[in-house]
Structure formats: structure tokens, C-alpha cells
Design an enzyme around this catalytic site. Structure first.
Site, PDB file in Angstrom:
ATOM      1  N   ASP A  33      38.682  22.293  51.863  1.00  0.00           N
ATOM      2  CA  ASP A  33      38.479  21.349  52.960  1.00  0.00           C
ATOM      3  C   ASP A  33      37.105  21.527  53.593  1.00  0.00           C
ATOM      4  OD1 ASP A  33      39.925  21.085  56.312  1.00  0.00           O
ATOM      5  OD2 ASP A  33      38.707  19.683  55.122  1.00  0.00           O
TER       6      ASP A  33
HETATM    7  O1  LIG Z   1      41.068  18.291  60.354  1.00  0.00           O
HETATM    8  C1  LIG Z   1      40.252  17.622  59.455  1.00  0.00           C
HETATM    9  C2  LIG Z   1      39.610  18.597  58.503  1.00  0.00           C
HETATM   10  N1  LIG Z   1      39.747  17.987  57.187  1.00  0.00           N
HETATM   11  C3  LIG Z   1      40.944  17.145  57.245  1.00  0.00           C
HETATM   12  C4  LIG Z   1      42.118  17.876  56.681  1.00  0.00           C
HETATM   13  N2  LIG Z   1      43.415  17.575  56.880  1.00  0.00           N
HETATM   14  C5  LIG Z   1      44.065  18.453  56.074  1.00  0.00           C
HETATM   15  C6  LIG Z   1      45.514  18.496  55.894  1.00  0.00           C
HETATM   16  C7  LIG Z   1      46.052  19.009  54.710  1.00  0.00           C
HETATM   17  C8  LIG Z   1      47.434  19.045  54.529  1.00  0.00           C
HETATM   18  C9  LIG Z   1      48.263  18.571  55.524  1.00  0.00           C
HETATM   19  C10 LIG Z   1      49.748  18.594  55.346  1.00  0.00           C
HETATM   20  F1  LIG Z   1      50.109  19.393  54.346  1.00  0.00           F
HETATM   21  F2  LIG Z   1      50.180  17.367  55.089  1.00  0.00           F
HETATM   22  F3  LIG Z   1      50.305  19.023  56.476  1.00  0.00           F
HETATM   23  C11 LIG Z   1      47.742  18.054  56.698  1.00  0.00           C
HETATM   24  C12 LIG Z   1      46.350  18.010  56.893  1.00  0.00           C
HETATM   25  N3  LIG Z   1      43.219  19.236  55.429  1.00  0.00           N
HETATM   26  O2  LIG Z   1      41.983  18.889  55.825  1.00  0.00           O
HETATM   27  C13 LIG Z   1      41.096  16.702  58.653  1.00  0.00           C
END
Ligand SMILES: O[C@H]1CN[C@@H](c2nc(-c3ccc(C(F)(F)F)cc3)no2)C1
Length: 327
Positions: A33
């Protein structure tokens, strides 16, 4: 020691890309990420109800594990999901790149969305270490830890569309992975993101509209979130498209032909193929758009729908910059 690791789409819609990461020999599937800076993992310290279906890191089985007494972390992502827990250091290996003394954040609590996302065993943050959430002392990202041992202080993302594995490379720019030249743009690290100013947009074969768009390159966000002016101009060219509050975004008939979206990066015009913007079935014969409004976020997010159309260089040299090339 440079490295290369596969990035496999988690599902049929490329909602996230997972990469194998080894922590002292225990291999987990992590979501890389570039929009956050914590490396955290599902662990044996979670309540058993939250462990189900995930591969767990067990620090008691690691000979190189060193707990950081009194250190904690707590993170919330853009969609409101989050996790928290304790911290230690260990040997972390991504492809051929191995580092020792890397902060590994052990989850003792995760939100329900993470519990049900069973392919995901945690995240590996690749934003700037200034936004790492560990207290009392912020920790370095894997990239920051590895940087001095890389041939060049860079990593690249070559994500693919629909069911194909891509790669993250550390330390090298593989010229076989892109065509033409690379266009570099300066990054503003003040918010801890790979943040830059886009130069405008075009819809389909329409004329290019010059406009400054404050955006981040975020591999952890699935879709493209841009200003309303762009979103309105785009879906005006899609017959039957409309904002559907029950779906929380623009939808259109799945049979619609979607125009390409061109996003300006300096003088380079990055083209996102229309079919990438037919993101997934929504309900009935309606499909959900891969381009949505950034209102309420505070900046635009060029997420996976955009990034997978490009070869992207994250240059962590003393003047950080982003590079984009067609492929
Ligand atoms: O915060 C920002 C930074 N980069 C974005 C991001 N969002 C998630 C995420 C991954 C998996 C999930 C879940 F598994 F569905 F819970 C939720 C969010 N990972 O990076 C948004």
C-alpha cells in the site's frame, strides 16, 4: 540486494493485489500500500474468532523476533477499516530483498472488513515513514529499511488488469516492462504520501482539459477518485450512467461502451482504457464505475484502476519523484 515479487489480484475485479512476504521464514500474503506506512500482520495474538481463514504470524516461532516493549500502533484506512496492536522487529524478505531489524506490527485487533478479507494477511506500507503510526517512536517502512542496500533507491509497480499477476521490483527499473520514455514528476512528501499535481484530463477522443489535480498514487486504493468536474465530464459520455446513492457511486448499464480516460502527468498523457473503468457488476444489469468522485477526501486518488494501466516508478532518492510510462 534488489528484489522482485509477484502481485496477484485478490479477486476477479482486482480489488487488491497481494504479495508473498516472508517474516523469518513465515510467509504471509500482504497488500502493498503506497498510501500508508505501517507493515502489519495477522497474528496468533488475535482473538481466535478473528484469525479464521488467515495465515498468522507467530512471533514465538521466530528466532530473530525482538519485541519492542511498550510500543503500540493503531491505523485507520480511507474506508474506515482499521487495525491495532503491538510491535517488534524481525528479518523481512520480499522477493530477493531481505532486511533485518524491520519493524513488524502485530495485530491484536482488526476491523470486521479485514476479518472477512481472508486472502489478506496484512499490509506492507510503502508511503513515507513520517506517517507510520507506531508510538512512542515511528518506525521505518520496509522500503526505507531496504533503501541503502538497493542498487538504486527505487521501487516500481507493474500491476495488471484482471486475473494476471504483476510485479513490484525493488532497486531496479526493468526497461523490458515499459515502452517509450518515462515521465517524472515531483512529489510533495508533506502529507507522507506520493503526492503530485496532475496536469489535466481528457474523456475518450475529446480535447484535453488543462487543470491542476492534487493527487496521490495509492496502490492500496482500488479505484480512481477525481474532482467532480472530471467525473461529470466522463459519465456524460456513458449512456445510461447515473449517480446511484444506494451503490455509493456512479453506475451504468453493463452493456455500455466506456470511453478511455486520459490523465495528464506533466506533458505525458496517461491513458486508462475504458474497459478498466467498467469495474464490476453492481446490481441487476448495472455495473459500478472505476472512476468516482473525490469529494470529501481532500485530494484525488489515482488508485489501481489507473496504476495498472502504467509502469510506475516510486523514486525514493533525496528528491523523491514519481515516474510513469506506458506499457
Ligand atoms: O487509507 C488509504 C491508504 N491506501 C488505501 C488502502 N485501503 C486499504 C484497505 C485494504 C483492505 C481493507 C479490508 F480488508 F477490506 F478491510 C480495507 C482497506 N489498503 O490501503 C486507503
Amino acid at each position: 540486494n534488489d528484489g522482485s515479487v509477484t502481485a496477484s489480484p485478490e479477486d476477479a475485479y482486482d480489488s487488491e493485489y497481494l504479495c508473498p512476504v516472508s517474516i523469518d521464514g513465515q510467509t504471509l500474503a500482504l497488500d502493498f500500500d503506497t498510501g500508508s506506512a505501517d507493515l502489519w500482520v495477522f497474528s496468533t495474538s488475535l482473538p481466535s474468532s478473528e484469525q479464521k481463514g488467515h495465515t498468522l504470524f507467530d512471533p514465538s516461532k521466530s528466532t530473530n523476533w525482538k519485541a519492542l516493549s511498550g510500543y503500540k500502533w493503531n491505523i485507520t484506512y480511507g474506508d474506515g477499516s482499521g487495525a491495532s496492536g503491538t510491535v517488534g522487529t524481525d528479518v523481512v524478505t520480499v522477493g530477493g530483498t531481505s532486511v533485518s531489524g524491520q519493524a513488524v506490527e502485530i495485530a491484536t485487533k482488526v476491523s470486521s472488513a479485514f476479518v472477512s478479507d481472508t486472502a489478506n494477511d496484512g499490509l506492507l506500507g510503502l508511503a513515507f515513514s513520517s506517517i507510520n503510526t507506531v508510538t512512542p517512536k515511528a518506525q521505518h517502512t520496509f522500503f526505507d529499511t531496504a533503501k541503502s542496500s538497493l542498487s538504486s533507491p527505487v521501487f516500481t509497480a507493474d500491476l495488471k488488469h484482471r486475473q494476471l499477476p504483476g510485479t513490484y521490483d525493488f532497486g531496479t527499473i526493468d526497461s523490458s516492462k515499459y515502452t517509450g520514455t518515462i515521465t517524472y514528476i515531483d512529489v510533495d512528501t508533506a502529507n507522507g504520501f506520493w503526492e503530485f499535481t496532475g496536469s489535466g484530463y481528457a474523456v475518450g477522443s475529446g480535447s484535453f482539459v488543462s487543470s491542476s489535480i492534487d493527487a496521490i498514487a495509492d496502490t492500496g486504493t482500488t479505484l480512481i477518485y477525481v474532482p467532480d468536474a472530471v467525473v461529470t465530464a466522463y459519465y456524460k459520455q456513458v449512456s445510461g450512467a447515473s449517480y446511484d446513492s444506494s451503490q455509493g457511486g456512479y453506475t451504468f448499464p453493463c452493456s455500455a461502451t466506456l470511453p478511455n480516460l486520459t490523465l495528464g502527468i506533466g506533458s505525458y498523457h496517461a491513458v486508462v482504457p475504458g474497459q478498466y473503468i467498467n469495474y464490476s457488476p453492481a446490481s441487476g444489469s448495472k455495473c459500478f464505475g472505476g472512476v468516482q468522485s473525490d469529494s470529501g477526501i481532500g485530494f484525488s486518488i489515482y488508485g489501481d484502476v489507473f496504476l495498472k494501466s502504467q509502469f510506475v516508478i516510486f523514486d525514493g532518492s533525496s528528491t523523491p519523484r514519481l515516474g510513469f510510462a506506458a506499457k
